[in-house]
Every structure is written in C-alpha cells, then in structure tokens.
Design an enzyme around this catalytic site. Structure first.
Site, PDB file in Angstrom:
ATOM      1  N   GLY A 174       0.987   3.530  10.739  1.00 13.24           N
ATOM      2  CA  GLY A 174       0.008   4.361  10.054  1.00 13.24           C
ATOM      3  C   GLY A 174       0.543   5.262   8.961  1.00 13.24           C
ATOM      4  N   LYS A 233       5.244   4.183  -3.942  1.00 14.36           N
ATOM      5  CA  LYS A 233       5.801   3.253  -2.949  1.00 14.36           C
ATOM      6  C   LYS A 233       6.789   2.380  -3.714  1.00 14.36           C
ATOM      7  CE  LYS A 233       4.502   0.188   0.847  1.00 14.36           C
ATOM      8  NZ  LYS A 233       4.962   1.075   1.926  1.00 14.36           N
TER       9      LYS A 233
END
Length: 231
Positions: free
Chosen positions: A18, A41
C-alpha cells in the site's frame, strides 16, 4: 509559506503493501494544506501498455492525487513491462535502468515543488538498477523515510528489519515514522487487533498513522507525521 523544498522517501516492509495508496492520501492532505506537491517514482516495472507507451499505474495514481503537475513522464521517467524487479524487467527488454536518470529525474520536482514525495519500488533493499537499491537513492536524496507496514501477521518482524536496515545502511537514514495500513477487511487475522500496540512498543520511530481499509483520507494532523512541514 516556506518554499524551501522538503520531502519524504516512502518505502515499505515489502512490495504490495500500500505504498502508493498511502502516498496518494498523504499527497491529497498536503495539497489541501496549500502545498505544491511533487511526486516522483524513479522507476517502475509491471507497467501496462497504452497505445505506444508504457504507463505505471502507481505513477498515474500519484500524479492524479497531486493534481497532475508537470506530466506523467516527470513522475516516472523509466517504465518497464515485466512484473519483475526493475533491473530484471529492463533486461527482459534488452536494456538497462539508467542510473543517472534515477537521480536526475528528481531535479524537476526540486524546482517546482514545496514538498516532494518519492515512492520507491519494493522495500529498502529491493534492487532498482544493476548498481542501486532503493536504499541508495533514499540515502542520496536525503529525505526522511516513511515506512508503510501492512496490518497483518508478520508485520512486527518485517518492520523492525526495515528499521534496522535504515539505521545501518551507509551512515544511516532518518525515519520520520511508520504508517500501519489495513490491507484487507477480513477478521481472520487475529494479529490485526494487536499489531499497532506492538509496533508502538517495539519501534523507536513513531507510528504516526493507522490507515483503515479503504480510507478516503489520513485522519491525523500533518505535524504529527513530520516536523519539517511548516506553514
């Protein structure tokens, strides 16, 4: 507002616990508090093909949570299709993860954000490239760690191992806190009722949030998470 760019490196005890969900909720909270939030990211694998390009669904979720600043390539400049560690997914395509781009991709957000959330791929010691672990980037970027831990059996050991890694990797890394995330709704796992208390007892960094299953927001003041957010 303090416009000196600050941030967190969001890591986890494992993959699929998560990180993106928690990062997206935190991003929305920061946006609502008036911050320009950069989301980064550095590399993603297991990406989906759309038209002639690969898209990281994690990066897309972060980008949408942040209000779509920059463009999606700024969020995740390196995408690979195979559901493997990024360096192995790159090898499947006959190429390699660009180690320089892993680092330089952050520059856009340093220039265009008040606060940056960097999301790793997997845990701290998951490889990103042929010469880098997540921990290498986290250490070099210099942001405190936010550790996402799944509320399930085994989380105490996994979290403590992650904290030990953070404290011993190179010169050590600061941990801002731990977020316990409910990863399922069933009541069969008896540990879910005691994991929070056990983590609070055994972990030196604070447990700053417990995210219920399918929560729509983070229910705690931002200053309880990290003291570096100042208005």
């Amino acid at each position: 507002m303090n416009h000196t760019c600050k941030g967190l490196f969001v890591t986890a005890t494992d993959t699929g616990v998560g990180k993106t969900y928690v990062s997206s909720l935190l991003t929305k909270s920061l946006i609502q508090a008036g911050y320009r939030v950069g989301v980064y990211k550095p590399v993603a694998s297991g990406c989906v093909r759309q038209a002639n390009s690969l898209v990281s669904e994690d990066a897309l979720a972060l980008w949408n949570a942040a209000g779509q600043p920059g463009d999606l390539n700024n969020v995740c400049p390196q995408c690979f299709e195979a559901p493997l560690a990024p360096h192995l997914a790159a090898h499947e395509e006959g190429t390699a993860v660009d180690r320089q781009l892993l680092r330089e991709g952050l520059d856009f957000w340093r220039k265009n954000s008040d606060f940056i959330l960097v999301e790793g791929a997997g845990g701290l010691m998951s490889p990103l490239s042929d010469g880098d672990f997540n921990a290498d980037l986290a250490y070099e970027f210099g942001f405190p760690l936010l550790v996402v831990a799944p509320n399930q059996l085994g989380v105490i050991n996994q979290t403590l191992q992650t904290l030990i890694t953070a404290s011993t990797f190179k010169q050590g890394m600061e941990v801002a806190g731990i977020v316990l995330n409910d990863v399922r709704s069933d009541a069969d796992d008896l540990s879910t009722s005691s994991n929070r208390r056990e983590l609070e007892i055994h972990c030196v960094p604070p447990l700053v949030a417990h995210v219920p299953w399918k929560a729509a927001s983070l229910e705690f003041p931002l200053q309880h998470l990290f003291g570096c957010v100042e208005k």
